[in-house]
Motif scaffolding. Structure first.
Motif, PDB file in Angstrom:
ATOM      1  N   GLY A   1     -31.023  66.280  76.374  1.00  0.00           N
ATOM      2  CA  GLY A   1     -31.979  67.237  76.900  1.00  0.00           C
ATOM      3  C   GLY A   1     -31.639  67.694  78.304  1.00  0.00           C
ATOM      4  N   PRO A   2     -32.562  68.430  78.936  1.00  0.00           N
ATOM      5  CA  PRO A   2     -32.342  68.897  80.307  1.00  0.00           C
ATOM      6  C   PRO A   2     -32.215  67.719  81.257  1.00  0.00           C
ATOM      7  CG  PRO A   2     -34.597  69.318  79.602  1.00  0.00           C
ATOM      8  CD  PRO A   2     -33.855  68.869  78.396  1.00  0.00           C
ATOM      9  N   ARG A   3     -31.217  67.768  82.112  1.00  0.00           N
ATOM     10  CA  ARG A   3     -30.911  66.617  82.962  1.00  0.00           C
ATOM     11  C   ARG A   3     -32.062  66.261  83.899  1.00  0.00           C
ATOM     12  NH1 ARG A   3     -25.711  64.626  83.736  1.00  0.00           N
ATOM     13  NH2 ARG A   3     -25.332  65.768  81.810  1.00  0.00           N
ATOM     14  N   ASP A   4     -32.813  67.258  84.353  1.00  0.00           N
ATOM     15  CA  ASP A   4     -33.896  66.961  85.293  1.00  0.00           C
ATOM     16  C   ASP A   4     -35.083  66.275  84.628  1.00  0.00           C
ATOM     17  OD1 ASP A   4     -34.877  69.089  83.826  1.00  0.00           O
ATOM     18  OD2 ASP A   4     -35.280  70.380  85.547  1.00  0.00           O
ATOM     19  N   ALA A   5     -35.068  66.200  83.288  1.00  0.00           N
ATOM     20  CA  ALA A   5     -36.153  65.517  82.569  1.00  0.00           C
ATOM     21  C   ALA A   5     -35.699  64.190  81.991  1.00  0.00           C
ATOM     22  CB  ALA A   5     -36.686  66.419  81.458  1.00  0.00           C
ATOM     23  N   MET A   6     -34.495  63.723  82.334  1.00  0.00           N
ATOM     24  CA  MET A   6     -33.932  62.526  81.703  1.00  0.00           C
ATOM     25  C   MET A   6     -34.660  61.261  82.138  1.00  0.00           C
ATOM     26  SD  MET A   6     -29.968  61.169  81.652  1.00  0.00           S
ATOM     27  CE  MET A   6     -29.940  60.673  83.376  1.00  0.00           C
ATOM     28  N   PRO A   7     -35.197  60.486  81.183  1.00  0.00           N
ATOM     29  CA  PRO A   7     -35.828  59.212  81.532  1.00  0.00           C
ATOM     30  C   PRO A   7     -34.781  58.122  81.687  1.00  0.00           C
ATOM     31  CG  PRO A   7     -35.981  59.554  79.173  1.00  0.00           C
ATOM     32  CD  PRO A   7     -35.276  60.777  79.738  1.00  0.00           C
ATOM     33  N   ALA A   8     -35.164  57.036  82.329  1.00  0.00           N
ATOM     34  CA  ALA A   8     -34.277  55.877  82.393  1.00  0.00           C
ATOM     35  C   ALA A   8     -34.064  55.334  80.979  1.00  0.00           C
ATOM     36  CB  ALA A   8     -34.880  54.800  83.287  1.00  0.00           C
ATOM     37  N   PHE A   9     -32.862  54.849  80.722  1.00  0.00           N
ATOM     38  CA  PHE A   9     -32.593  54.270  79.411  1.00  0.00           C
ATOM     39  C   PHE A   9     -33.224  52.895  79.305  1.00  0.00           C
ATOM     40  CE2 PHE A   9     -30.084  51.558  76.579  1.00  0.00           C
ATOM     41  CZ  PHE A   9     -30.182  52.295  75.399  1.00  0.00           C
ATOM     42  N   GLU A  10     -33.900  52.656  78.177  1.00  0.00           N
ATOM     43  CA  GLU A  10     -34.472  51.339  77.892  1.00  0.00           C
ATOM     44  C   GLU A  10     -33.947  50.878  76.538  1.00  0.00           C
ATOM     45  OE1 GLU A  10     -38.771  49.020  77.402  1.00  0.00           O
ATOM     46  OE2 GLU A  10     -38.725  51.163  77.848  1.00  0.00           O
ATOM     47  N   PRO A  11     -33.373  49.686  76.461  1.00  0.00           N
ATOM     48  CA  PRO A  11     -32.877  49.208  75.172  1.00  0.00           C
ATOM     49  C   PRO A  11     -33.996  49.171  74.135  1.00  0.00           C
ATOM     50  CG  PRO A  11     -32.089  47.807  76.947  1.00  0.00           C
ATOM     51  CD  PRO A  11     -33.120  48.721  77.545  1.00  0.00           C
ATOM     52  N   PRO A  12     -33.676  49.451  72.890  1.00  0.00           N
ATOM     53  CA  PRO A  12     -34.705  49.375  71.846  1.00  0.00           C
ATOM     54  C   PRO A  12     -35.118  47.932  71.619  1.00  0.00           C
ATOM     55  CG  PRO A  12     -32.541  49.621  70.870  1.00  0.00           C
ATOM     56  CD  PRO A  12     -32.350  49.764  72.354  1.00  0.00           C
ATOM     57  N   PRO A  13     -36.274  47.703  71.000  1.00  0.00           N
ATOM     58  CA  PRO A  13     -36.736  46.333  70.788  1.00  0.00           C
ATOM     59  C   PRO A  13     -35.739  45.466  70.035  1.00  0.00           C
ATOM     60  CG  PRO A  13     -38.549  47.845  70.440  1.00  0.00           C
ATOM     61  CD  PRO A  13     -37.318  48.691  70.627  1.00  0.00           C
ATOM     62  N   PHE A  14     -34.946  46.054  69.133  1.00  0.00           N
ATOM     63  CA  PHE A  14     -33.986  45.237  68.391  1.00  0.00           C
ATOM     64  C   PHE A  14     -32.755  44.890  69.225  1.00  0.00           C
ATOM     65  CE2 PHE A  14     -33.430  49.689  67.014  1.00  0.00           C
ATOM     66  CZ  PHE A  14     -32.109  49.918  67.353  1.00  0.00           C
ATOM     67  N   ALA A  15     -32.701  45.356  70.457  1.00  0.00           N
ATOM     68  CA  ALA A  15     -31.588  45.008  71.342  1.00  0.00           C
ATOM     69  C   ALA A  15     -32.074  44.402  72.653  1.00  0.00           C
ATOM     70  CB  ALA A  15     -30.737  46.239  71.633  1.00  0.00           C
ATOM     71  N   ALA A  16     -33.348  44.010  72.705  1.00  0.00           N
ATOM     72  CA  ALA A  16     -33.876  43.418  73.935  1.00  0.00           C
ATOM     73  C   ALA A  16     -33.143  42.128  74.291  1.00  0.00           C
ATOM     74  CB  ALA A  16     -35.372  43.161  73.784  1.00  0.00           C
ATOM     75  N   ASP A  17     -32.743  41.372  73.273  1.00  0.00           N
ATOM     76  CA  ASP A  17     -31.957  40.155  73.457  1.00  0.00           C
ATOM     77  C   ASP A  17     -30.503  40.466  73.108  1.00  0.00           C
ATOM     78  OD1 ASP A  17     -30.731  37.696  73.449  1.00  0.00           O
ATOM     79  OD2 ASP A  17     -32.102  36.763  72.019  1.00  0.00           O
ATOM     80  N   LYS A  18     -29.635  40.477  74.096  1.00  0.00           N
ATOM     81  CA  LYS A  18     -28.244  40.873  73.871  1.00  0.00           C
ATOM     82  C   LYS A  18     -27.492  39.897  72.976  1.00  0.00           C
ATOM     83  CE  LYS A  18     -27.714  43.572  78.106  1.00  0.00           C
ATOM     84  NZ  LYS A  18     -26.932  43.761  79.360  1.00  0.00           N
ATOM     85  N   SER A  19     -28.031  38.688  72.807  1.00  0.00           N
ATOM     86  CA  SER A  19     -27.365  37.714  71.946  1.00  0.00           C
ATOM     87  C   SER A  19     -27.763  37.862  70.482  1.00  0.00           C
ATOM     88  CB  SER A  19     -27.695  36.295  72.409  1.00  0.00           C
ATOM     89  OG  SER A  19     -29.073  35.995  72.201  1.00  0.00           O
ATOM     90  N   ALA A  20     -28.728  38.733  70.186  1.00  0.00           N
ATOM     91  CA  ALA A  20     -29.218  38.881  68.818  1.00  0.00           C
ATOM     92  C   ALA A  20     -28.154  39.497  67.914  1.00  0.00           C
ATOM     93  CB  ALA A  20     -30.479  39.743  68.801  1.00  0.00           C
ATOM     94  N   GLN A  21     -28.160  39.097  66.668  1.00  0.00           N
ATOM     95  CA  GLN A  21     -27.352  39.745  65.639  1.00  0.00           C
ATOM     96  C   GLN A  21     -28.057  41.039  65.237  1.00  0.00           C
ATOM     97  OE1 GLN A  21     -24.412  39.194  64.094  1.00  0.00           O
ATOM     98  NE2 GLN A  21     -24.714  40.921  62.707  1.00  0.00           N
TER      99      GLN A  21
END
Length: 424
Positions: free
Chosen positions: A137-157
């Motif tokens: 989208g338009p760069r001036d409206a870009m939100p901060a990236f937040e990992p999805p719930p299925f990636a909140a734990d980086k060790s998860a399969q």
């Protein structure tokens, strides 16, 4: 039911359609990480929301998502050479890096200053949960990236299957938030059993209820909504309820109630108005969560076996989804179609490219469908009127689906809140 105008607001995503503009203001999962795993590997041609893009990983391992057409004469960059930290167009040898900088113009004289004046469109990229995410989208409206719930734990399969489906995103999304259909369509794969809660093995899913007519209760959230499908359990039916809580994270993600060995999620990304990339995900503890290859086999969605090279299924409307009528005569297959996603796809595709919602006859089990339509049609209207995109900036930390047999006096909303807090 929806009017024709409302149905267009919900379904149309191409060009300046409000729903497509809303989606572009979210981080979009554009492909799986495995598709661009190799530095200098084959670029991936992407079509998202009716527009061409290309994704690639350069010689240094950096990810790039670019406009899919060369700025010179419009050739497809996905056909180009991925080499020396840039994507080289085959037509005239222009080479572009992950930031959109034109590094070389083989067709221009060495003294030309043209390459200093050209900047190709490149998009912010993040990698998380087995996906490449891009902000389109338009760069001036870009939100901060937040990992999805299925990636909140980086060790998860995180085990992902991908299927290209020839129908509109909204009828797929409605299927993902429709708990009632699972008791019929998936009866052979989600078997009633005398278990304490939802369980799974390498053959089937099991649930502690024979009730095919759940009562639904819905609660709106800043990111979408969640709802409980309340069924009679097999055991202790007089004193307990079997609760399955589904989370809709607008606009792409659904968190489906888990079983005892993994969580389940889906992601739906519109290719255009009448095509959708559907991702079905098992995720959780790597010691119990099914690996990717096994997940794809369980769901009968194995590339090269069940899927063509472009991720489209071999089971189509033209071949009746290879439905086995002989298998339907016994107790082994209610549908004659193997694999939970394939059963869903037969329903979605059979509705037509874009279903006419003015003809629906909705009942009590469709409360979540009504909520989805109301939420997203209103969101499209707001997008068109104000440019504000629903769900942008809403935190997803701790959001998770839920299932349990609980005493009737316990409010599922309180249980979900406690489970979400415990997951933070």
């Amino acid at each position: 039911m929806l009017t024709s105008e409302e149905n267009d607001l919900l379904c149309r995503v191409e060009n300046d359609a409000p729903m497509g503009q809303l989606m572009r203001r979210h981080w979009v999962p554009v492909c799986m990480s495995e598709e661009v795993a190799e530095p200098d590997g084959a670029p991936v041609r992407l079509r998202i929301l009716g527009r061409e893009y290309v994704a690639f990983r350069d010689s240094d391992g950096r990810l790039g998502v670019l406009d899919g057409h060369c700025p010179h004469r419009g050739a497809l960059l996905a056909l180009g050479r991925n080499e020396d930290c840039g994507l080289r167009c085959l037509y005239h040898g222009w080479k572009i890096d992950v930031e959109g900088t034109v590094q070389e113009m083989a067709s221009e004289p060495p003294e030309s200053a043209l390459k200093t004046k050209v900047k190709h469109e490149a998009f912010p990229v993040e990698e998380s949960g087995g996906f490449v995410w891009a902000y389109l989208g338009p760069r001036d409206a870009m939100p901060a990236f937040e990992p999805p719930p299925f990636a909140a734990d980086k060790s998860a399969q995180v085990s992902i299957l991908k299927i290209k489906i020839p129908c509109n995103w909204a009828q797929i999304q409605e299927g993902q938030i429709d708990s009632a259909h699972s008791s019929s369509l998936h009866y052979s794969d989600m078997k009633p059993a005398r278990v304490g809660g939802a369980e799974a093995d390498d053959k089937s899913w099991y649930r502690p209820s024979t009730d095919k007519s759940p009562k639904l209760q819905i609660e709106r959230t800043p990111y979408g909504f969640h709802y409980a499908a309340i069924r009679r359990p097999i055991k202790n039916a007089a004193t307990h309820n079997y609760i399955r809580v589904t989370e809709y994270l607008a606009p792409f993600v659904s968190l489906i109630p888990p079983n005892n060995i993994y969580n389940v999620a889906s992601v739906n990304v519109p290719v255009d108005d009448t095509t959708t990339m559907f991702y079905f995900i098992a995720w959780g503890n790597p010691e119990t969560c099914t690996p990717t290859d096994e997940w794809r086999r369980f769901c009968h969605a194995v590339p090269g076996v069940d899927l063509n090279p472009d991720w489209s299924p071999i089971r189509t409307l033209d071949n009746n989804f290879l439905q086995d009528r002989d298998a339907m005569r016994g107790d082994d297959s209610f549908t004659g179609i193997p694999g939970i996603p394939n059963q869903d796809i037969a329903m979605w595709v059979g509705m037509g490219p874009i279903v006419d919602r003015s003809k629906d006859i909705l009942g009590a089990s469709d409360m979540a469908i009504v909520e989805f339509r109301r939420l997203m049609v209103d969101a499209a209207k707001v997008m068109a009127e104000t440019g504000e995109a629903f769900g942008v900036g809403a935190t997803l930390q701790g959001v998770q689906s839920y299932q349990e047999v609980i005493p009737k006096e316990v409010d599922w909303r309180t249980k979900v809140a406690r489970e979400s807090q415990a997951a933070e």
